[in-house]
Design a protein around this motif. Structure first.
Motif, PDB file in Angstrom:
ATOM      1  N   LEU A  19       0.828  -1.208   0.000  1.00  0.00           N
ATOM      2  CA  LEU A  19       0.000   0.000   0.000  1.00  0.00           C
ATOM      3  C   LEU A  19       0.864   1.261   0.000  1.00  0.00           C
ATOM      4  O   LEU A  19       0.590   2.205  -0.750  1.00  0.00           O
ATOM      5  CB  LEU A  19      -0.947   0.001   1.196  1.00  0.00           C
ATOM      6  N   PHE A  20       1.896   1.283   0.802  1.00  0.00           N
ATOM      7  CA  PHE A  20       2.776   2.451   0.816  1.00  0.00           C
ATOM      8  C   PHE A  20       3.538   2.597  -0.500  1.00  0.00           C
ATOM      9  O   PHE A  20       3.832   3.719  -0.917  1.00  0.00           O
ATOM     10  CB  PHE A  20       3.740   2.413   2.005  1.00  0.00           C
TER      11      PHE A  20
ATOM     12  N   GLU B 166       4.442   5.906  -5.989  1.00  0.00           N
ATOM     13  CA  GLU B 166       4.439   5.886  -7.451  1.00  0.00           C
ATOM     14  C   GLU B 166       4.306   7.319  -7.976  1.00  0.00           C
ATOM     15  O   GLU B 166       3.701   8.176  -7.330  1.00  0.00           O
ATOM     16  CB  GLU B 166       3.294   5.014  -7.967  1.00  0.00           C
ATOM     17  N   GLU B 167       4.849   7.566  -9.157  1.00  0.00           N
ATOM     18  CA  GLU B 167       4.871   8.922  -9.706  1.00  0.00           C
ATOM     19  C   GLU B 167       3.476   9.541  -9.762  1.00  0.00           C
ATOM     20  O   GLU B 167       3.296  10.711  -9.407  1.00  0.00           O
ATOM     21  CB  GLU B 167       5.505   8.926 -11.098  1.00  0.00           C
ATOM     22  N   ALA B 168       2.482   8.768 -10.170  1.00  0.00           N
ATOM     23  CA  ALA B 168       1.128   9.307 -10.285  1.00  0.00           C
ATOM     24  C   ALA B 168       0.518   9.652  -8.923  1.00  0.00           C
ATOM     25  O   ALA B 168      -0.475  10.376  -8.851  1.00  0.00           O
ATOM     26  CB  ALA B 168       0.220   8.321 -11.022  1.00  0.00           C
ATOM     27  N   SER B 169       1.117   9.158  -7.849  1.00  0.00           N
ATOM     28  CA  SER B 169       0.658   9.489  -6.501  1.00  0.00           C
ATOM     29  C   SER B 169       1.390  10.686  -5.918  1.00  0.00           C
ATOM     30  O   SER B 169       0.998  11.193  -4.863  1.00  0.00           O
ATOM     31  CB  SER B 169       0.872   8.292  -5.562  1.00  0.00           C
ATOM     32  N   THR B 170       2.443  11.123  -6.593  1.00  0.00           N
ATOM     33  CA  THR B 170       3.264  12.195  -6.025  1.00  0.00           C
ATOM     34  C   THR B 170       3.300  13.456  -6.881  1.00  0.00           C
ATOM     35  O   THR B 170       3.803  14.484  -6.425  1.00  0.00           O
ATOM     36  CB  THR B 170       4.713  11.709  -5.810  1.00  0.00           C
ATOM     37  N   THR B 171       2.789  13.388  -8.103  1.00  0.00           N
ATOM     38  CA  THR B 171       2.801  14.571  -8.970  1.00  0.00           C
ATOM     39  C   THR B 171       1.407  14.824  -9.527  1.00  0.00           C
ATOM     40  O   THR B 171       0.618  13.899  -9.695  1.00  0.00           O
ATOM     41  CB  THR B 171       3.782  14.394 -10.154  1.00  0.00           C
TER      42      THR B 171
ATOM     43  N   ASP C 179      -6.202  13.881  -8.687  1.00  0.00           N
ATOM     44  CA  ASP C 179      -5.662  12.820  -9.540  1.00  0.00           C
ATOM     45  C   ASP C 179      -4.778  11.875  -8.741  1.00  0.00           C
ATOM     46  O   ASP C 179      -4.780  10.659  -8.967  1.00  0.00           O
ATOM     47  CB  ASP C 179      -4.873  13.415 -10.711  1.00  0.00           C
ATOM     48  N   ARG C 180      -4.021  12.431  -7.810  1.00  0.00           N
ATOM     49  CA  ARG C 180      -3.177  11.592  -6.954  1.00  0.00           C
ATOM     50  C   ARG C 180      -4.038  10.700  -6.066  1.00  0.00           C
ATOM     51  O   ARG C 180      -3.746   9.514  -5.876  1.00  0.00           O
ATOM     52  CB  ARG C 180      -2.239  12.450  -6.112  1.00  0.00           C
ATOM     53  N   LEU C 181      -5.131  11.269  -5.541  1.00  0.00           N
ATOM     54  CA  LEU C 181      -6.061  10.495  -4.722  1.00  0.00           C
ATOM     55  C   LEU C 181      -6.688   9.370  -5.543  1.00  0.00           C
ATOM     56  O   LEU C 181      -6.801   8.237  -5.081  1.00  0.00           O
ATOM     57  CB  LEU C 181      -7.139  11.411  -4.140  1.00  0.00           C
ATOM     58  N   ASP C 182      -7.093   9.689  -6.762  1.00  0.00           N
ATOM     59  CA  ASP C 182      -7.660   8.684  -7.661  1.00  0.00           C
ATOM     60  C   ASP C 182      -6.660   7.547  -7.871  1.00  0.00           C
ATOM     61  O   ASP C 182      -7.013   6.366  -7.818  1.00  0.00           O
ATOM     62  CB  ASP C 182      -8.040   9.337  -8.989  1.00  0.00           C
TER      63      ASP C 182
ATOM     64  N   ASP D   9      -3.871   6.234   6.448  1.00  0.00           N
ATOM     65  CA  ASP D   9      -5.109   7.025   6.504  1.00  0.00           C
ATOM     66  C   ASP D   9      -4.798   8.519   6.489  1.00  0.00           C
ATOM     67  O   ASP D   9      -5.497   9.300   5.833  1.00  0.00           O
ATOM     68  CB  ASP D   9      -5.921   6.704   7.769  1.00  0.00           C
ATOM     69  N   HIS D  10      -3.757   8.928   7.209  1.00  0.00           N
ATOM     70  CA  HIS D  10      -3.379  10.347   7.248  1.00  0.00           C
ATOM     71  C   HIS D  10      -2.904  10.826   5.869  1.00  0.00           C
ATOM     72  O   HIS D  10      -3.223  11.957   5.467  1.00  0.00           O
ATOM     73  CB  HIS D  10      -2.307  10.606   8.301  1.00  0.00           C
ATOM     74  N   LEU D  11      -2.167   9.971   5.160  1.00  0.00           N
ATOM     75  CA  LEU D  11      -1.736  10.340   3.803  1.00  0.00           C
ATOM     76  C   LEU D  11      -2.940  10.580   2.901  1.00  0.00           C
ATOM     77  O   LEU D  11      -2.978  11.546   2.135  1.00  0.00           O
ATOM     78  CB  LEU D  11      -0.851   9.244   3.202  1.00  0.00           C
ATOM     79  N   VAL D  12      -3.930   9.705   3.001  1.00  0.00           N
ATOM     80  CA  VAL D  12      -5.136   9.848   2.180  1.00  0.00           C
ATOM     81  C   VAL D  12      -5.907  11.099   2.596  1.00  0.00           C
ATOM     82  O   VAL D  12      -6.352  11.877   1.746  1.00  0.00           O
ATOM     83  CB  VAL D  12      -6.017   8.581   2.267  1.00  0.00           C
ATOM     84  N   ALA D  13      -6.059  11.315   3.891  1.00  0.00           N
ATOM     85  CA  ALA D  13      -6.764  12.518   4.372  1.00  0.00           C
ATOM     86  C   ALA D  13      -6.051  13.784   3.899  1.00  0.00           C
ATOM     87  O   ALA D  13      -6.709  14.766   3.536  1.00  0.00           O
ATOM     88  CB  ALA D  13      -6.871  12.492   5.898  1.00  0.00           C
ATOM     89  N   ASP D  14      -4.718  13.754   3.876  1.00  0.00           N
ATOM     90  CA  ASP D  14      -3.965  14.912   3.380  1.00  0.00           C
ATOM     91  C   ASP D  14      -4.259  15.167   1.902  1.00  0.00           C
ATOM     92  O   ASP D  14      -4.367  16.323   1.476  1.00  0.00           O
ATOM     93  CB  ASP D  14      -2.465  14.715   3.591  1.00  0.00           C
ATOM     94  N   LEU D  15      -4.395  14.102   1.114  1.00  0.00           N
ATOM     95  CA  LEU D  15      -4.753  14.280  -0.301  1.00  0.00           C
ATOM     96  C   LEU D  15      -6.143  14.887  -0.441  1.00  0.00           C
ATOM     97  O   LEU D  15      -6.369  15.767  -1.284  1.00  0.00           O
ATOM     98  CB  LEU D  15      -4.676  12.943  -1.052  1.00  0.00           C
TER      99      LEU D  15
END
Length: 177
Positions: free
Chosen positions: A52-53, A58-63, A68-71, A112-118
């Motif tokens: 999961l981490f 992945e690039e699409a999760s960081t840019t 779009d990153r959340l998706d 969960d915190h990473l997702v909430a931040d997105l």
């Protein structure tokens, strides 16, 4: 195999004898590779969380825009769940009864915190409605993803991409026509 047996019998209800029988080997053969069932639990939970981490790196999760990153994280999490179903199922069933389980729960909260931040970033960007609590939205989104462990059957012909597409459509577009 250990994750499957833990899911069927429960971690506390599983003995090394049960694991040896499921593997078709002796207990000593298992002990040659691991120190015991606690290590097997840790390996299984780490496999799920590491996967999961990895999606979040992945690039699409960081840019790109937060939405779009959340998706991407949502779709990648569905992929991980399908590919690592026994391990993720076990991860979602731990309750913090052991130090290994407590560590896994800490890692789940971090995710969960990473997702909430997105979600929070998406609100700031104007792509996610501002009348939702980011932490609640993150929990609800991943409640949908995590529900797959209860009903998803890989042998029924429904590909992870189809599930992810449907989930993303509902999560980001809603059910209303």
């Amino acid at each position: 195999m250990a994750a499957r047996v833990f899911n069927e019998r429960g971690y506390d209800g599983t003995s090394m004898e049960d694991l040896a029988r499921a593997l078709g080997v002796t207990k000593s053969a298992i002990y040659h590779h691991v120190t015991g069932k606690t290590e097997l639990l840790r390996l299984s939970l780490d496999l799920a969380m590491d996967a999961l981490f990895a999606v979040t790196r992945e690039e699409a999760s960081t840019t790109g825009p937060a939405i779009d990153r959340l998706d991407h994280v949502l779709r990648g999490s569905v992929r991980v769940l399908v590919e690592e179903l026994p391990h993720v199922t076990l991860l979602l069933r731990v309750r913090g009864n052991t130090e290994v389980e407590k560590r896994a729960l800490e890692r789940r909260r971090e995710f969960d915190h990473l997702v909430a931040d997105l979600v929070r970033e998406g609100i700031v960007d104007g792509d996610i409605r501002s009348d939702v609590d980011p932490a609640v939205a993150a929990r609800l989104l991943f409640g949908m993803v995590n529900s797959l462990v209860e009903w998803y059957k890989p042998d029924r012909g429904l590909a992870s991409e189809e599930v992810a597409d449907t989930l993303a459509r509902i999560a980001f577009g809603g059910l209303r026509a």
